[in-house]
Design a protein around this motif. Structure first.
Motif, PDB file in Angstrom:
ATOM      1  N   VAL A 169      73.271 -37.409 -43.951  1.00 28.26           N
ATOM      2  CA  VAL A 169      72.691 -37.651 -45.272  1.00 28.26           C
ATOM      3  C   VAL A 169      73.160 -36.505 -46.170  1.00 28.26           C
ATOM      4  O   VAL A 169      72.969 -35.331 -45.834  1.00 28.26           O
ATOM      5  CB  VAL A 169      71.160 -37.689 -45.222  1.00 28.26           C
ATOM      6  CG1 VAL A 169      70.587 -37.934 -46.615  1.00 28.26           C
ATOM      7  CG2 VAL A 169      70.672 -38.767 -44.254  1.00 28.26           C
ATOM      8  N   TYR A 170      73.772 -36.857 -47.296  1.00 31.46           N
ATOM      9  CA  TYR A 170      74.342 -35.847 -48.185  1.00 31.46           C
ATOM     10  C   TYR A 170      73.382 -35.564 -49.342  1.00 31.46           C
ATOM     11  O   TYR A 170      72.701 -36.480 -49.841  1.00 31.46           O
ATOM     12  CB  TYR A 170      75.696 -36.314 -48.716  1.00 31.46           C
ATOM     13  CG  TYR A 170      76.741 -36.401 -47.633  1.00 31.46           C
ATOM     14  CD1 TYR A 170      77.589 -35.329 -47.376  1.00 31.46           C
ATOM     15  CD2 TYR A 170      76.857 -37.543 -46.849  1.00 31.46           C
ATOM     16  CE1 TYR A 170      78.540 -35.404 -46.368  1.00 31.46           C
ATOM     17  CE2 TYR A 170      77.808 -37.621 -45.836  1.00 31.46           C
ATOM     18  CZ  TYR A 170      78.643 -36.548 -45.603  1.00 31.46           C
ATOM     19  OH  TYR A 170      79.572 -36.613 -44.584  1.00 31.46           O
ATOM     20  N   PHE A 171      73.365 -34.300 -49.760  1.00 33.94           N
ATOM     21  CA  PHE A 171      72.417 -33.888 -50.779  1.00 33.94           C
ATOM     22  C   PHE A 171      73.125 -33.186 -51.939  1.00 33.94           C
ATOM     23  O   PHE A 171      74.004 -32.345 -51.726  1.00 33.94           O
ATOM     24  CB  PHE A 171      71.376 -32.930 -50.190  1.00 33.94           C
ATOM     25  CG  PHE A 171      70.492 -33.551 -49.143  1.00 33.94           C
ATOM     26  CD1 PHE A 171      69.311 -34.191 -49.501  1.00 33.94           C
ATOM     27  CD2 PHE A 171      70.837 -33.502 -47.798  1.00 33.94           C
ATOM     28  CE1 PHE A 171      68.496 -34.769 -48.543  1.00 33.94           C
ATOM     29  CE2 PHE A 171      70.032 -34.069 -46.836  1.00 33.94           C
ATOM     30  CZ  PHE A 171      68.854 -34.711 -47.209  1.00 33.94           C
ATOM     31  N   ASN A 172      72.719 -33.548 -53.151  1.00 37.08           N
ATOM     32  CA  ASN A 172      73.064 -32.799 -54.357  1.00 37.08           C
ATOM     33  C   ASN A 172      71.803 -32.059 -54.789  1.00 37.08           C
ATOM     34  O   ASN A 172      70.777 -32.693 -55.076  1.00 37.08           O
ATOM     35  CB  ASN A 172      73.518 -33.737 -55.481  1.00 37.08           C
ATOM     36  CG  ASN A 172      74.847 -34.400 -55.184  1.00 37.08           C
ATOM     37  OD1 ASN A 172      75.802 -33.742 -54.785  1.00 37.08           O
ATOM     38  ND2 ASN A 172      74.925 -35.712 -55.379  1.00 37.08           N
ATOM     39  N   LEU A 173      71.873 -30.746 -54.825  1.00 35.19           N
ATOM     40  CA  LEU A 173      70.689 -29.944 -55.101  1.00 35.19           C
ATOM     41  C   LEU A 173      70.787 -29.270 -56.463  1.00 35.19           C
ATOM     42  O   LEU A 173      71.796 -28.638 -56.779  1.00 35.19           O
ATOM     43  CB  LEU A 173      70.526 -28.861 -54.025  1.00 35.19           C
ATOM     44  CG  LEU A 173      70.476 -29.334 -52.564  1.00 35.19           C
ATOM     45  CD1 LEU A 173      70.360 -28.142 -51.637  1.00 35.19           C
ATOM     46  CD2 LEU A 173      69.324 -30.293 -52.338  1.00 35.19           C
ATOM     47  N   LYS A 174      69.725 -29.398 -57.248  1.00 40.43           N
ATOM     48  CA  LYS A 174      69.647 -28.711 -58.530  1.00 40.43           C
ATOM     49  C   LYS A 174      68.187 -28.407 -58.849  1.00 40.43           C
ATOM     50  O   LYS A 174      67.270 -28.917 -58.196  1.00 40.43           O
ATOM     51  CB  LYS A 174      70.272 -29.551 -59.640  1.00 40.43           C
ATOM     52  CG  LYS A 174      69.611 -30.903 -59.853  1.00 40.43           C
ATOM     53  CD  LYS A 174      70.333 -31.693 -60.928  1.00 40.43           C
ATOM     54  CE  LYS A 174      69.675 -33.075 -61.117  1.00 40.43           C
ATOM     55  NZ  LYS A 174      70.348 -33.849 -62.183  1.00 40.43           N
ATOM     56  N   ALA A 175      67.975 -27.558 -59.850  1.00 40.59           N
ATOM     57  CA  ALA A 175      66.631 -27.188 -60.279  1.00 40.59           C
ATOM     58  C   ALA A 175      66.465 -27.517 -61.749  1.00 40.59           C
ATOM     59  O   ALA A 175      67.423 -27.451 -62.532  1.00 40.59           O
ATOM     60  CB  ALA A 175      66.370 -25.703 -60.035  1.00 40.59           C
ATOM     61  N   ALA A 176      65.241 -27.862 -62.144  1.00 38.99           N
ATOM     62  CA  ALA A 176      64.979 -28.239 -63.525  1.00 38.99           C
ATOM     63  C   ALA A 176      64.484 -27.074 -64.361  1.00 38.99           C
ATOM     64  O   ALA A 176      64.491 -27.159 -65.590  1.00 38.99           O
ATOM     65  CB  ALA A 176      63.950 -29.367 -63.568  1.00 38.99           C
ATOM     66  N   ASP A 177      64.053 -25.990 -63.720  1.00 38.15           N
ATOM     67  CA  ASP A 177      63.424 -24.909 -64.480  1.00 38.15           C
ATOM     68  C   ASP A 177      63.884 -23.533 -64.024  1.00 38.15           C
ATOM     69  O   ASP A 177      64.600 -22.837 -64.730  1.00 38.15           O
ATOM     70  CB  ASP A 177      61.898 -25.027 -64.394  1.00 38.15           C
ATOM     71  CG  ASP A 177      61.435 -25.632 -63.077  1.00 38.15           C
ATOM     72  OD1 ASP A 177      61.803 -25.085 -62.007  1.00 38.15           O
ATOM     73  OD2 ASP A 177      60.727 -26.657 -63.103  1.00 38.15           O
ATOM     74  N   VAL A 178      63.482 -23.121 -62.817  1.00 41.94           N
ATOM     75  CA  VAL A 178      63.897 -21.846 -62.247  1.00 41.94           C
ATOM     76  C   VAL A 178      64.538 -22.113 -60.886  1.00 41.94           C
ATOM     77  O   VAL A 178      64.527 -23.234 -60.390  1.00 41.94           O
ATOM     78  CB  VAL A 178      62.704 -20.875 -62.093  1.00 41.94           C
ATOM     79  CG1 VAL A 178      62.064 -20.582 -63.436  1.00 41.94           C
ATOM     80  CG2 VAL A 178      61.665 -21.430 -61.113  1.00 41.94           C
TER      81      VAL A 178
END
Length: 356
Positions: A169-178
């Motif tokens: 399972v592949y993941f794209n990781l990002k944050a919306a704030d910190v």
């Protein structure tokens, strides 16, 4: 007397530490009981490093005790001077070569595993019809909850990740704030969620979670992100491919679901008026909502990620979320709701399910 008290304090401290450390072996959250390919590789690297460090400690301790026993004054006298080996080229070579060899033994498999886990080329592979062959999940970390989007399936959920077993399972990781950090201890990780760039990696889930405590693996935020960092948990439900496909179909079937202010149900009407602006009740939609998607709330096992999943805790959360997660961004008309309306909203939210 004071020495005795200090010893008892030390004993008490060790006893308390033993109690806390006894939880480290729980299968649903422990890195020491891996349940996936990445976790198993990381566990093997951990054991390799422990073995090497243990050998170093044992050898050094042996040499120290050997010298201590052989050259003690009571045996050789006050004036005995052992042979001086300062400047010995042989010893200097040994002291240089051995650490280099040990570092190479650690570095080579670590680098190989790092590049393997970072290989996400298969994420973009497509079949004859142009459809992506790999399952990809976009993970967005927010204060203090997690949003999971399945772009190829067109669905969005929150707080509980559902994935099939025995496939990458592949993941794209990002944050919306910190900055946050995505970590499932028993499966593998951890990888940072950054605001300015997307990190990519993959995991493989080797065991279904049904037989675990609460029927899920536990996920954590591993980057200090604010006052409620320790409460920023998510859960991972691992199922076989057939059950996963069924779950996806159930989520897709919620397309168009919403709450109506004209409903005769007080909970739905109140939710539509006070909560719908931040919380979706359809699993089909876009990301970026102010609050978690609640389509599957009735299927979860926690309220706000860490409270026991029951109506009472949900009512308490709606009444005063700041008390339970300081610094969270839940604001709005909920503060003006009457106890009757809060109870009705809790009943409505608890009824939201795709698995029942």
């Amino acid at each position: 007397m004071m020495k005795g008290l200090k010893k008892w304090r030390l004993f008490s401290l060790l006893a308390v530490m033993t109690v806390f450390l006894s939880a480290c072996g729980e299968e649903y959250i422990s890195t020491l009981t891996p349940a996936g390919k990445v976790g198993e590789h990381q566990y093997d690297l951990l054991m390799l490093s422990i073995i090497i460090m243990s050998i170093v400690v044992i050898v050094v301790s042996f040499l120290y005790l050997y010298a201590f026993a052989k050259f003690r004054r009571s045996r050789l006298g006050e004036n005995y001077m052992p042979k001086q080996v300062e400047g010995s080229h042989t010893l200097e070579v040994i002291w240089a070569v051995i650490p280099i060899v040990l570092l190479l033994i650690l570095a080579v498999p670590t680098l190989m595993a790092t590049y393997e886990f970072g290989d996400v080329k298969a994420m973009d592979e497509v079949d004859e019809d142009g459809n992506k062959t790999a399952l990809t999940v976009n993970v967005t970390a927010k204060l203090y909850w997690w949003e999971f989007e399945y772009p190829e399936q067109g669905i969005v959920t929150a707080q509980e990740l559902v994935v099939p077993t025995n496939e990458k399972v592949y993941f794209n990781l990002k944050a919306a704030d910190v900055k946050h950090s995505f970590w499932i201890p028993a499966i593998g990780g951890k990888i940072d969620n950054n605001v300015d760039n997307v990190n990519k990696f993959w995991l493989e889930f080797g065991k279904e979670s049904e037989g675990l405590k609460d029927g899920v693996f536990y996920g954590k935020c591993a980057e200090l992100c604010g006052p409620s960092h320790a409460l920023m948990d998510f859960k991972v439900k691992t199922v076989d491919r057939a059950e996963f496909d069924q779950w996806v179909a159930s989520m897709q079937a919620t397309e168009g679901n919403t709450a109506s202010v004209d409903s005769t149900d007080l909970g739905e009407a109140t939710f539509a008026q006070s909560c719908l602006g931040c919380h979706a009740v359809s699993g089909v939609g876009v990301t970026g909502a102010m609050g978690p998607n609640l389509t599957t709330f009735g299927d979860r096992n926690r309220v706000a990620g860490f409270l026991e999943h029951n109506k009472e805790n949900l009512e308490n959360w709606i009444t005063n979320p700041e008390e339970y997660k300081p610094g969270n961004l839940m604001t709005g008309k909920y503060a003006e709701l009457s106890p009757e309306e809060i109870s009705a909203v809790a009943d409505y939210i608890m009824s939201l399910s795709v698995e029942k």
